[in-house]
Enzyme design. Structure first.
Site, PDB file in Angstrom:
ATOM      1  N   GLU A 176     140.465 -21.985 -43.603  1.00  0.00           N
ATOM      2  CA  GLU A 176     138.738 -21.803 -43.240  1.00  0.00           C
ATOM      3  C   GLU A 176     138.773 -20.569 -42.011  1.00  0.00           C
ATOM      4  OE1 GLU A 176     139.360 -25.647 -41.045  1.00  0.00           O
ATOM      5  OE2 GLU A 176     140.069 -24.572 -42.992  1.00  0.00           O
TER       6      GLU A 176
ATOM      7  N   HIS B 280     136.544 -30.287 -53.308  1.00  0.00           N
ATOM      8  CA  HIS B 280     137.145 -29.223 -52.951  1.00  0.00           C
ATOM      9  C   HIS B 280     136.760 -28.010 -53.788  1.00  0.00           C
ATOM     10  CE1 HIS B 280     139.926 -31.947 -51.266  1.00  0.00           C
ATOM     11  NE2 HIS B 280     140.580 -30.744 -50.510  1.00  0.00           N
TER      12      HIS B 280
ATOM     13  N   ASP C 245     136.333 -18.780 -37.468  1.00  0.00           N
ATOM     14  CA  ASP C 245     136.693 -20.351 -37.930  1.00  0.00           C
ATOM     15  C   ASP C 245     135.421 -20.989 -38.263  1.00  0.00           C
ATOM     16  OD1 ASP C 245     139.598 -21.954 -38.369  1.00  0.00           O
ATOM     17  OD2 ASP C 245     137.824 -23.307 -37.532  1.00  0.00           O
TER      18      ASP C 245
ATOM     19  N   ARG D 196     126.114 -11.083 -35.670  1.00  0.00           N
ATOM     20  CA  ARG D 196     125.655 -10.766 -36.871  1.00  0.00           C
ATOM     21  C   ARG D 196     126.308 -11.974 -37.949  1.00  0.00           C
ATOM     22  NH1 ARG D 196     124.667  -5.751 -36.915  1.00  0.00           N
ATOM     23  NH2 ARG D 196     126.937  -4.955 -37.948  1.00  0.00           N
TER      24      ARG D 196
ATOM     25  N   ASN E  73     134.595 -30.417 -47.794  1.00  0.00           N
ATOM     26  CA  ASN E  73     135.565 -31.036 -48.824  1.00  0.00           C
ATOM     27  C   ASN E  73     135.193 -32.489 -49.111  1.00  0.00           C
ATOM     28  OD1 ASN E  73     136.626 -28.470 -49.517  1.00  0.00           O
ATOM     29  ND2 ASN E  73     138.214 -28.603 -48.109  1.00  0.00           N
TER      30      ASN E  73
END
Length: 325
Positions: free
Chosen positions: A218, A188, A175, A238, A183
């Site tokens: 997201e 956006h 996340d 990574r 945003n």
């Protein structure tokens, strides 16, 4: 020259010339909806078993449910396709009627368990069209990653295979941190471009056979086949470090060109990891545990990797220095 005369004069397009039509099954319902499955062997078995040629992941389908066999009529030379029920528990339906043995015609509909399939004779153009339709349904338009529905379908299939073959695999839940600020600050359109870039960065950080998805908003997910906890932590770190180091474009659409370097912004990601079979054997439970580890990472300060591994009841945080790439 009149339009009808033009049509008579022009030679036919090579792309529209008669092409060989080959048999395929197209799923009309279920997790593989619109996917064309070519019937390339003389004999193809449909069923729930992992070794089935066309696997129907459905509790109402038998392990070896039905068989499609290619035959050639000795008198006419015509190729025909025969479907035979293999003693399935719930039967094989052809165009709504239960059959034990029948020949298939182009456009016939088969019901195997709760899944509806269509038997089609497709040329190259038809097959490519079906593949594009399936891709549109199965993949997120913005990032090109799988949708959450497709992700769970693939996860259930691979979990069943891993259980039979005794192989580990890992789930990553991811996340973006403070994405709302992107945003709010840049708009956006920049936010959407950022999500697309994140999808590409996640794909580059994983191995070729690993599977990534966008869950919406997201939030992202991935599963790593034939990978233990140590390999999952390397991949998760990574992903985290690549996103932390990346300069995301912040250029607004229609804005005058910037003097000097184009504007950029930075963002980070938190990752949770869980491992099959150490943490859980049920794929949904595994996703829930990875999600719990993710929120542990969020609560611990974000921009980090948390994991269960080895069946622990409380997730731990990964020290980036402890992982080598």
């Amino acid at each position: 020259m009149a339009e009808d005369e033009l049509h008579k004069t022009l030679p036919p397009s090579p792309r529209l010339a008669a092409q060989e039509r080959r048999p395929a099954l197209v799923f009309l319902q279920g997790e593989l909806m619109a996917a064309p499955i070519p019937l390339e062997r003389d004999e193809v078995v449909l069923g729930r078993a992992l070794e089935a040629d066309v696997r129907v992941n459905d509790a109402r389908a038998s392990r070896r449910h039905a068989r499609i066999r290619t035959e050639r009529d000795a008198a006419t030379g015509e190729t025909r396709y025969r479907i035979s029920d293999l003693g399935s528990t719930n039967g094989t339906l052809l165009n709504g009627r239960t059959v034990a043995d029948a020949f298939l015609r182009d456009g016939d509909k088969l019901t195997i368990g709760e899944h509806l399939l269509r038997f089609d004779l497709l040329d190259d153009i038809d097959r490519e069209f079906q593949r594009q339709i399936y891709r549109l349904l199965a993949h997120d338009e913005l990032t090109g990653l799988l949708t959450s529905k497709s992700f769970f379908s693939e996860l259930r299939r691979e979990a069943a295979r891993a259980a039979v073959e005794g192989r580990p695999f890992c789930v990553l839940m991811m996340d973006l941190d403070h994405f709302k600020g992107v945003n709010d600050t840049y708009g956006h359109l920049v936010g959407s471009q950022t999500l697309a870039e994140v999808g590409a960065l996640i794909t580059c950080a994983l191995r070729a056979g690993d599977v990534a998805a966008r869950f919406g908003g997201e939030e992202f997910a991935a599963f790593l086949l034939d990978a233990d906890c140590a390999q999952a932590l390397v991949a998760a770190e990574r992903v985290r470090s690549n996103i932390e180091a990346h300069a995301f474009s912040a250029a607004r659409h229609g804005a005058p060109p910037a003097i000097g370097s184009p504007p950029t912004h930075r963002i980070t990601i938190s990752v949770g990891v869980a491992v099959f079979p150490d943490d859980a054997r049920d794929p949904i439970k595994l996703v829930e545990l990875a999600d719990t580890a993710l929120y542990h990472a969020k609560n611990a300060g974000r921009n980090r990797v948390s994991f269960f591994c080895s069946g622990e009841s409380v997730p731990r945080e990964l020290s980036p220095r402890a992982v080598s790439s």
